[in-house]
Motif scaffolding. Structure first.
Motif, short mmCIF file in Angstrom:
data_model
loop_
_atom_site.label_atom_id
_atom_site.label_comp_id
_atom_site.label_asym_id
_atom_site.label_seq_id
_atom_site.Cartn_x
_atom_site.Cartn_y
_atom_site.Cartn_z
N ASP A 211 82.76 118.79 82.28
CA ASP A 211 82.99 118.59 80.86
C ASP A 211 83.47 117.15 80.62
OD1 ASP A 211 83.14 119.04 78.16
OD2 ASP A 211 85.05 120.11 78.22
N SER A 212 82.65 116.22 81.06
CA SER A 212 83.05 114.82 81.16
C SER A 212 83.47 114.24 79.81
CB SER A 212 81.91 113.99 81.74
OG SER A 212 81.57 114.46 83.02
N GLU A 213 84.46 113.38 79.87
CA GLU A 213 85.01 112.74 78.68
C GLU A 213 84.30 111.42 78.42
OE1 GLU A 213 89.46 112.45 77.46
OE2 GLU A 213 89.02 110.65 78.63
N TYR A 214 83.79 111.28 77.21
CA TYR A 214 83.21 110.02 76.75
C TYR A 214 84.29 109.30 75.95
CZ TYR A 214 79.82 106.80 74.63
OH TYR A 214 79.13 105.68 74.22
N TYR A 215 84.85 108.23 76.51
CA TYR A 215 86.01 107.54 75.95
C TYR A 215 85.61 106.12 75.55
CZ TYR A 215 91.05 106.34 75.62
OH TYR A 215 92.31 105.96 75.20
N ALA A 216 85.34 105.92 74.27
CA ALA A 216 85.03 104.59 73.75
C ALA A 216 86.30 103.98 73.17
CB ALA A 216 83.95 104.67 72.68
N TYR A 217 86.49 102.68 73.39
CA TYR A 217 87.72 102.05 72.91
C TYR A 217 87.44 100.63 72.44
CZ TYR A 217 87.86 99.96 77.63
OH TYR A 217 87.55 99.29 78.79
N ALA A 218 88.38 100.11 71.67
CA ALA A 218 88.27 98.77 71.10
C ALA A 218 89.23 97.83 71.82
CB ALA A 218 88.58 98.79 69.60
N SER B 72 101.34 106.23 71.92
CA SER B 72 102.17 105.80 73.04
C SER B 72 101.74 106.37 74.38
CB SER B 72 103.64 106.19 72.77
OG SER B 72 103.76 107.60 72.63
N GLN B 73 100.97 107.48 74.39
CA GLN B 73 100.56 108.07 75.65
C GLN B 73 99.11 107.75 76.01
OE1 GLN B 73 101.78 112.25 76.18
NE2 GLN B 73 102.96 112.04 74.30
N ALA B 74 98.47 106.89 75.24
CA ALA B 74 97.09 106.52 75.56
C ALA B 74 97.04 105.72 76.86
CB ALA B 74 96.51 105.69 74.42
N PRO B 75 95.99 105.89 77.69
CA PRO B 75 94.78 106.65 77.39
C PRO B 75 94.79 108.12 77.83
CG PRO B 75 94.44 105.38 79.36
CD PRO B 75 95.83 105.06 78.89
N ASP C 203 85.67 94.05 66.75
CA ASP C 203 86.26 94.48 68.02
C ASP C 203 85.20 94.53 69.12
OD1 ASP C 203 88.85 94.96 66.98
OD2 ASP C 203 88.18 96.88 66.17
N GLU C 204 85.62 94.21 70.34
CA GLU C 204 84.76 94.41 71.50
C GLU C 204 84.86 95.87 71.93
OE1 GLU C 204 85.72 91.66 74.60
OE2 GLU C 204 84.47 90.09 73.71
N MET C 205 83.72 96.55 71.95
CA MET C 205 83.70 97.98 72.21
C MET C 205 83.30 98.27 73.65
SD MET C 205 84.73 99.20 69.41
CE MET C 205 84.50 100.89 69.96
N PHE C 206 84.05 99.16 74.30
CA PHE C 206 83.80 99.55 75.68
C PHE C 206 83.81 101.07 75.80
CE2 PHE C 206 85.58 95.32 75.95
CZ PHE C 206 84.86 94.69 76.96
N THR D 63 91.09 97.43 74.21
CA THR D 63 91.98 97.99 75.23
C THR D 63 91.94 99.51 75.15
OG1 THR D 63 94.31 98.26 75.86
CG2 THR D 63 93.89 97.68 73.59
N THR D 64 92.12 100.17 76.31
CA THR D 64 92.07 101.63 76.33
C THR D 64 93.17 102.25 75.48
OG1 THR D 64 93.42 101.66 78.35
CG2 THR D 64 91.02 101.71 78.62
N GLU D 65 94.17 101.45 75.10
CA GLU D 65 95.23 101.97 74.23
C GLU D 65 94.77 102.12 72.78
OE1 GLU D 65 99.31 100.24 75.63
OE2 GLU D 65 97.78 98.71 75.98
N LEU D 66 93.60 101.58 72.46
CA LEU D 66 93.06 101.69 71.11
C LEU D 66 91.73 102.45 71.17
CD1 LEU D 66 93.80 98.12 69.68
CD2 LEU D 66 94.89 100.27 68.98
N ALA D 67 91.82 103.76 71.28
CA ALA D 67 90.62 104.58 71.37
C ALA D 67 89.82 104.49 70.07
CB ALA D 67 91.00 106.03 71.65
N ARG D 68 88.51 104.37 70.19
CA ARG D 68 87.63 104.39 69.02
C ARG D 68 87.00 105.77 68.86
NH1 ARG D 68 85.01 100.53 66.00
NH2 ARG D 68 86.98 99.42 66.25
N GLY D 69 86.62 106.39 69.97
CA GLY D 69 86.06 107.74 69.92
C GLY D 69 86.17 108.37 71.29
N VAL D 70 86.86 109.49 71.39
CA VAL D 70 87.03 110.20 72.66
C VAL D 70 86.48 111.60 72.46
CG1 VAL D 70 88.66 110.94 74.43
CG2 VAL D 70 89.10 108.84 73.14
#
Length: 886
Positions: A855-862, A414-417, A822-825, A864-871
């Motif tokens: 310490d940059s965040e690498y945020y991959a998602y499927a 519920s708090q993504a991203p 999924d389309e990955m971004f 929509t940013t609400e569905l993180a794939r790898g952060v």
């Protein structure tokens, strides 16, 4: 004369020189001439290279060993306009140029292919060059060709990076340089010593010279992150899974839960969600040697050797709630909330959780030998070049155990991203290693997945100097044979009934998941000792009496068998190029003809077979040939002494990734997804147009704008479709969603790159650029690795013995491909590096550098940013380097 010595770090890119610390300049107060030896010298060399080139070129130079504060060459060229780098594991490994997929660009070493390999078990051999192989210390110069010339190898749509190593005739006689550095990572809280040494000698007549170097680098990487494994539709909890059509609405999902589920059957949820704890020790040793011999004035012979040995052993421990598991969780749903088509939270009773522990021995090795000779006559020259480059890599051994747990939990997105997600248990599950145990029916596997990559080449070039508008004509022929192969074998581990508590468990470090998200339960999870797990598996104490440790087999499962393949690709190329000059107009016009022949071989399952025995498979080869005529033109017009206008047009191709051209596939038995190849792919084709203006408004300064347009056909993308295979963990045939590449049709990339560079008073200066690249596939589909916006800013200071540089880069979100439907971004990514140098005297310098200071965040998602794939976050790096030059 009072000269300040050169500093440890120098790196510059034309238009905006690169990351690097930055030496000083000096002057003799009794002489008017300014002797420039530092950043300004590097920038001047880069601008001269750009200004004199016929094509649109950016250049990076380095004067002495150890000049870059970066860990590899990819990171050293990030300040070049239009160059972006993907940092999925915290280091730059894949380079994109002008908004194109890294696979659509080429990297050449001294003008030739250098064999490459990948270490990550999920990577397959492709056209992308792995820059983690190249230590920055070996580089004399890097040229980024954004427009092609007929004399340069084909195969690039975005651009060609030519890395030139140091040669003895270019260095002073008796040169000796070395550096000793200490690198520390604040996330892994580990440090390592780095070292480099280079020596060069040539005789007084400069008829014979030799240079050698060795570099050693170690990096203790830890990557913390939150991960999900694919997505699922909510209807899976409502009987929508064909393999197990259980409906939670007939069990614990009643009342509001049932109503919400019924009204949102198409809402998307992570299939599984949890934490990743990844550790890796990266070791890289590079050796170089270069010999030059001029036996007579007209003849020059040259030999270059590069050897790289790299170890990338890693241990990954993923702990996740498996709320979409087909056989253990689909009937366990008791509550959910949905918004914007996303399952924001899901509560399950007695559902599956998993701890996957994978110990992997991985390496990358490369050997490159290059011999060339050139005879220079009166107004003509003839050169020949032969060589070979061979690499091997991949995962030599994987030991994998899977530990299972059944418990009540809630997955909350519920708090993504801002917080990508959390998993909460009613009891202390993530902190209790005794709560997870292997299943004797299928406990894990033993896997090996090595790869090889080799190219042999031979070429001959003839050049004739002329008077008139055509100043020079060049013709040549080149043959390349590229062979790439992958071996894949595995075996299931069965019969292990061991709790995770058996393997020396401990709590993760106190800074785990710092800055990533999750909750306190996730941040205080346990981990096990990977060496203890491996020792247990190897001991065989879990085996039945008299049984021996099973050996990996290529026929143990369909994905292993299909993962064995080999490609042989022959390219025969002819080119002709005319270099012209007429008043203020200069440039080149040429054409390159190339015939490509490909033999692709691999195991194919016989129609109707279960694909689970050697007799079900046949080794099958397939051939494909195609011809391409590739014209190109590069024109430069000096509108004024300080203003150059450029135009370029070319037909170019890029060949499909090697793995994409095979019949391989891999499967994930637990989440019923996979990926495969397609032997019928055609090459990408593109019509490229570039226009630029360069205003050199003062010495060592430029304002430039480049407009580019790429009209691409036969673009390759992936699509997902159902296929049936034998499921190893279930012992039966199940339906998988398999992603395969196909020629998706047309695509275009268009944009503009703006650059500014200038030296100010009191030792200050600035390099900056902005690139806009709008890439779209057919029907507006996104293109892989295309960031629409990119910004680089690098102010520097250089005065007396002190030099300092700040480098900031930012890129907007970008698409990486289709994965499991999924389309990955990846969300926008930014990085900040700072370096400073103090020159004690002409021989000794000290540089301190901070890398990834955000310490940059690498945020991959499927989707929509609400569905993180790898952060993920990988930590800040600090490096101190002592350099000695004689």
């Amino acid at each position: 004369m009072n000269k300040h010595s050169k500093s440890i770090l120098i790196a510059s890119a034309s238009l905006l020189a690169v990351a690097g610390a930055s030496p000083s300049f000096a002057q003799d107060s009794q002489v008017e001439e300014l002797v420039v030896t530092g950043i300004r010298a590097s920038l001047q060399q880069s601008l001269e290279t750009k200004r004199n080139a016929d094509a649109i070129v950016d250049s990076v130079t380095a004067e002495d060993v150890g000049k870059f504060p970066n860990t590899n060459v990819a990171e050293a060229i990030t300040m070049v306009p239009g160059v972006t780098v993907d940092r999925a594991f915290g280091q730059g490994e894949k380079v994109s140029i002008l908004g194109t997929d890294p696979a659509l660009n080429r990297t050449l070493l001294n003008g030739q292919t250098v064999a490459s390999a990948d270490w990550f078990i999920l990577d397959t051999p492709g056209r992308t060059f792995n820059y983690a192989l190249l230590a920055p210390q070996i580089v004399g110069r890097v040229d980024v060709y954004k427009t092609p010339e007929a004399r340069i190898d084909e195969g690039s749509i975005g651009g060609t990076v030519i890395v030139s190593t140091r040669r003895p005739f270019d260095m002073k006689a008796g040169a000796l340089a070395g550096s000793l550095a200490y690198l520390y990572n604040d996330r892994s809280e580990k440090g390592d010593v780095q070292g480099a040494l280079m020596g060069s000698w040539k005789n007084a007549d400069e008829t014979f010279g030799i240079s050698v170097s060795v570099q050693r680098a170690t990096d203790q990487l830890r990557r913390d992150g939150l991960e999900s494994y694919g997505t699922m539709a909510a209807n899976q909890w409502a009987g929508g899974n064909a393999d197990n059509p259980v409906d939670s609405r007939t069990r614990g999902c009643l009342g509001d839960c049932a109503a919400t589920l019924t009204a949102n059957l198409n809402a998307r949820s992570p299939n599984a969600f949890g934490t990743s704890y990844f550790e890796q020790e990266r070791e890289r040793t590079s050796y170089t040697a270069s010999l030059q011999w001029r036996p007579v004035e007209q003849l020059e012979l040259e030999f270059n050797w590069l050897k790289i040995k790299a170890s990338y052993d890693n241990l990954n421990q993923s702990m996740y709630a498996f709320q979409g598991n087909t056989w253990n969780s689909l009937g366990a749903l008791t509550g959910l909330t949905v918004a914007n088509g996303v399952v924001k939270s899901a509560t399950l009773a007695n559902a599956l959780s998993v701890l996957d522990v994978q110990y992997r021995e991985a390496e990358m090795n490369s050997d490159t030998y290059d011999l060339r000779g050139k005879w220079k006559g009166e107004g003509w020259d003839l050169s020949a070049n032969i060589g070979t480059s061979k690499a091997d890599g991949g995962t030599k051994r994987q030991v994998f155990l899977e530990f299972l747990n059944w418990a009540d939990y809630t997955v909350d997105l519920s708090q993504a991203p801002s917080n990508p997600g959390s998993v909460s248990y009613k009891t202390d599950v993530m902190g209790n290693p005794a709560a997870f145990a292997t299943d004797p029916g299928w406990s894990g596997n033993l896997v090996s997945k090595p790869t090889t990559d080799e190219e042999k080449y031979a070429q001959a070039d003839f050049g004739l100097d002329l008077d008139g508008v055509v100043k020079r004509v060049e013709v040549g022929y080149k043959f390349r044979r590229h062979e790439t192969a992958q071996q894949y074998a595995g075996i299931a581990i069965t019969g292990v009934a061991a709790p995770a508590s058996l393997f020396d468990p401990s709590t993760v470090p106190s800074n785990y998941l710092e800055g990533v998200g999750g909750n306190e339960q996730m941040r205080s999870r346990f981990r096990i000792n990977g060496d203890a797990m491996v020792a247990y598996v190897q001991s065989g104490q879990w085996l039945a009496p008299g049984a021996s440790l099973p050996a990996p087999s290529i026929f143990a499962a369909p994905e292993f068998t299909a993962g064995n393949w080999a490609i042989q690709e022959d390219a025969n190329a002819l080119y002709a190029q005319a270099n012209i000059e007429a008043g203020e107009l200069r440039g080149n016009i040429g054409v390159r003809y190339v015939r490509t022949s490909v033999d692709s071989a691999g195991y194919v399952c016989k129609p109707g077979a279960a694909c689970n025995a050697a007799s079900d498979w046949v080794w099958q080869s397939q051939s494909k040939s195609y011809d391409n005529v590739l014209p190109s033109v590069n024109l430069a017009y000096n509108l004024r002494d300080d203003l150059i206008l450029r135009f370029s047009a070319a037909q170019v191709i890029a060949r499909p990734n090697y793995a994409d051209m095979t019949s391989f596939f891999w499967l994930s038995d637990q989440i019923l997804t996979g990926e495969g190849g397609n032997p019928n792919l055609d090459p990408y084709k593109s019509s490229n147009f570039n226009v630029s203006a360069e205003w050199y408004f003062q010495p060592q300064a430029i304002v430039a704008a480049e407009f580019f347009y790429k009209d691409i056909s036969n673009y390759i993308l992936k699509k997902t479709a159902p296929e049936q295979y034998f499921n190893q963990s279930q012992g039966r045939i199940t339906t998988y969603q398999i992603s395969r590449p196909f020629n998706a049709g047309s695509a275009e990339v268009k944009g503009v790159s703006l650059a500014y560079q200038q030296n100010y008073a009191y030792g200050f200066g600035l390099l900056a650029n902005y690139t806009y690249a709008d890439g779209q596939g057919q029907d507006g589909a996104p293109l892989p690795y295309n960031s629409k916006h990119q910004v680089n800013i690098s102010p520097f200071y250089e005065n007396g013995p002190i030099a300092a540089r700040v480098t900031y880069t930012w890129r907007s979100k970008y698409f990486t491909g289709i994965d499991r439907g999924d389309e990955m971004f990846v969300r926008p990514y930014k990085s900040l590096d700072i370096s400073g140098t103090y020159n004690f005297n002409k021989n000794v310098s000290l540089t301190v550098a901070g890398m990834n200071l955000l310490d940059s965040e690498y945020y991959a998602y499927a989707n929509t940013t609400e569905l993180a794939r790898g952060v993920y976050r990988t930590g800040r790096k600090y490096m101190a380097t002592l350099s000695l030059t004689f």
